[in-house]
Design an enzyme around this catalytic site. Structure first.
Site, PDB file in Angstrom:
ATOM      1  N   TRP A   1       6.270 -11.094  -0.846  1.00  0.00           N
ATOM      2  CA  TRP A   1       7.285 -10.639   0.446  1.00  0.00           C
ATOM      3  C   TRP A   1       7.283 -11.996   1.418  1.00  0.00           C
ATOM      4  CZ3 TRP A   1      11.470  -9.453   1.727  1.00  0.00           C
ATOM      5  CH2 TRP A   1      12.008  -8.857   3.016  1.00  0.00           C
TER       6      TRP A   1
ATOM      7  N   ARG B   1      -4.242 -17.414   3.023  1.00  0.00           N
ATOM      8  CA  ARG B   1      -5.765 -17.133   3.377  1.00  0.00           C
ATOM      9  C   ARG B   1      -6.642 -17.821   2.423  1.00  0.00           C
ATOM     10  NH1 ARG B   1      -6.967 -13.491   7.180  1.00  0.00           N
ATOM     11  NH2 ARG B   1      -8.865 -14.207   7.243  1.00  0.00           N
TER      12      ARG B   1
ATOM     13  N   LYS C   1       4.940  -2.118   5.824  1.00  0.00           N
ATOM     14  CA  LYS C   1       5.542  -0.911   6.126  1.00  0.00           C
ATOM     15  C   LYS C   1       4.216   0.242   5.833  1.00  0.00           C
ATOM     16  CE  LYS C   1       9.824  -2.476   4.753  1.00  0.00           C
ATOM     17  NZ  LYS C   1      11.174  -2.225   3.449  1.00  0.00           N
TER      18      LYS C   1
ATOM     19  N   SER D   1      15.201  -4.221   1.456  1.00  0.00           N
ATOM     20  CA  SER D   1      15.307  -5.739   0.798  1.00  0.00           C
ATOM     21  C   SER D   1      14.023  -5.787  -0.154  1.00  0.00           C
ATOM     22  CB  SER D   1      14.738  -6.499   2.018  1.00  0.00           C
ATOM     23  OG  SER D   1      13.627  -6.007   2.859  1.00  0.00           O
TER      24      SER D   1
ATOM     25  N   LYS E   1       9.493   6.201   3.972  1.00  0.00           N
ATOM     26  CA  LYS E   1      10.427   5.883   2.728  1.00  0.00           C
ATOM     27  C   LYS E   1       9.474   5.564   1.508  1.00  0.00           C
ATOM     28  CE  LYS E   1      10.179   1.509   2.136  1.00  0.00           C
ATOM     29  NZ  LYS E   1      10.124   0.769   0.718  1.00  0.00           N
TER      30      LYS E   1
ATOM     31  N   ASP F   1      16.735   1.937   3.912  1.00  0.00           N
ATOM     32  CA  ASP F   1      15.561   1.737   2.975  1.00  0.00           C
ATOM     33  C   ASP F   1      15.002   2.665   2.087  1.00  0.00           C
ATOM     34  OD1 ASP F   1      13.494  -0.157   2.094  1.00  0.00           O
ATOM     35  OD2 ASP F   1      12.431  -0.109   4.029  1.00  0.00           O
TER      36      ASP F   1
ATOM     37  N   ARG G   1       8.364  -0.793  -6.130  1.00  0.00           N
ATOM     38  CA  ARG G   1       6.959  -0.758  -6.303  1.00  0.00           C
ATOM     39  C   ARG G   1       6.785   0.995  -6.310  1.00  0.00           C
ATOM     40  NH1 ARG G   1       3.801  -5.949  -3.861  1.00  0.00           N
ATOM     41  NH2 ARG G   1       5.117  -7.611  -5.251  1.00  0.00           N
ATOM     42  N   ASN G   2       7.053   1.459  -5.212  1.00  0.00           N
ATOM     43  CA  ASN G   2       6.728   2.726  -4.826  1.00  0.00           C
ATOM     44  C   ASN G   2       7.318   3.862  -5.906  1.00  0.00           C
ATOM     45  OD1 ASN G   2       5.060   2.956  -2.620  1.00  0.00           O
ATOM     46  ND2 ASN G   2       6.721   1.581  -2.082  1.00  0.00           N
TER      47      ASN G   2
ATOM     48  N   LEU H   1       1.173  -3.507  -5.672  1.00  0.00           N
ATOM     49  CA  LEU H   1       0.771  -2.627  -4.364  1.00  0.00           C
ATOM     50  C   LEU H   1       2.010  -1.613  -4.084  1.00  0.00           C
ATOM     51  CD1 LEU H   1      -1.073  -1.997  -2.104  1.00  0.00           C
ATOM     52  CD2 LEU H   1       0.255  -3.727  -0.613  1.00  0.00           C
TER      53      LEU H   1
END
Length: 326
Positions: free
Chosen positions: A15, A35, A107, A137, A190, A243, A254-255, A273
């Site tokens: 993302w 990172r 989110k 998105s 959502k 969304d 993914r959810n 994830l």
């Protein structure tokens, strides 16, 4: 005139990389910060993120592992998983100039504290100005430059308008808002409801059941949003209903994919994830605090927590008392 020319993207996942491409298309000077130095070097060398295979990184984007570079930006997009956001904000805070907008692109709701994402930024980096970006998105669509519309909210309307002008382009279209809480609730809830939609699809309950689930899920989202002070037009807008529709209708989510596997009796995909799995119990705790009934989200939390089976959760929803719509 663009007042936020230099943009730092903190978080080089799929993302974050997609948003870096979108921001570069808008004509801004973009630094993508990973990172992990090895990850930063690999992306800089290949000009491609392995999490977005086949999609080149825009040539103008600088890649770094130096978090201090965020302090040189006119605005920062903070793109980390919701449960890692506080750690990232704390690490970034010493480098930020006073008044720097920090636009959260996660989110969720923090476990334990029940803090929303902008509240975490306000606590961890008090000199920053928190904002939130959310909406329907998919990272691949945004990275490739396919048309996408989202909501960007911060409490200062003039700043929200300026940030929209800085990030927006013909294919990435943010709408500005001052309803920060409404945007945050839509994005968090959502994800949980999309897991429920995936379960419905995985159990092959049919398109009618999926439409009913999505609609009743939206009613739950609206109830919670209003109880938390959100505006109804925000919940019915891109960051809420928009969304929800996207996430409840495609395995690209993914959810949804996580729920799809549960519905099929399979192990959810590893390495992807699904924020809703972490948010579900926190969302129900928040709903209980606000005395808001969320049967669909509660069923997801119960399944994920091992309290009930998928079949028992579905049966419980289907045998609830009949009532008026609302």
């Amino acid at each position: 005139m663009i007042t936020h020319q230099n943009i730092a993207i903190v978080g080089a996942g799929a993302w974050g990389t997609a948003l870096a491409n979108a921001t570069a298309r808008a004509g801004r000077d973009v630094t993508l910060i990973a990172r992990d130095p090895a990850a930063a070097n690999a992306i800089a060398h290949t000009r491609e993120n392995p999490k977005l295979p086949g999609i080149p990184l825009a040539a103008s984007i600088k890649v770094s592992s130096d978090l201090a570079q965020a302090g040189q930006a006119d605005a920062v997009l903070l793109v980390t998983p919701a449960q890692n956001l506080r750690q990232a904000a704390v690490a970034m805070a010493p480098h930020l100039a006073s008044g720097t907008p920090v636009i959260v692109c996660a989110k969720g709701i923090e476990r334990g504290t029940h803090r929303f994402m902008t509240e975490i930024v306000a606590e961890s980096a008090p000199q920053a100005v928190p904002a939130i970006l959310s909406g329907p998105s998919f990272d691949v669509d945004v990275a490739r430059g396919l048309p996408t519309a989202v909501t960007l909210a911060t409490r200062d309307e003039a700043l929200a308008k300026a940030l929209v002008q800085a990030l927006g382009s013909s294919t990435f279209r943010p709408y500005h808002s001052t309803d920060v809480r409404g945007v945050e609730i839509g994005g968090a809830a959502k994800n949980v409801l999309a897991i429920a939609a995936g379960i419905v699809a995985g159990k092959q309950l049919g398109a009618s059941a999926l439409a009913a689930l999505t609609t009743r899920g939206f009613a739950e989202l609206m109830r919670l949003g209003l109880a938390c002070g959100a505006r109804p037009e925000t919940i019915a807008g891109l960051s809420g209903l928009g969304d929800l529709l996207l996430s409840c209708s495609s395995p690209q989510s993914r959810n949804f994919s996580y729920g799809l596997a549960l519905g099929k009796g399979e192990t959810p995909p590893l390495g992807k994830l699904a924020e809703g799995a972490f948010t579900a119990p926190v969302l129900i705790e928040l709903a209980t605090e606000k005395n808001v009934e969320m049967p669909v989200a509660s069923a997801v939390a119960a399944v994920l927590g091992g309290a009930v089976s998928v079949n028992d959760a579905i049966e419980a929803l289907l045998t609830r008392p009949f009532r008026s719509e609302g």
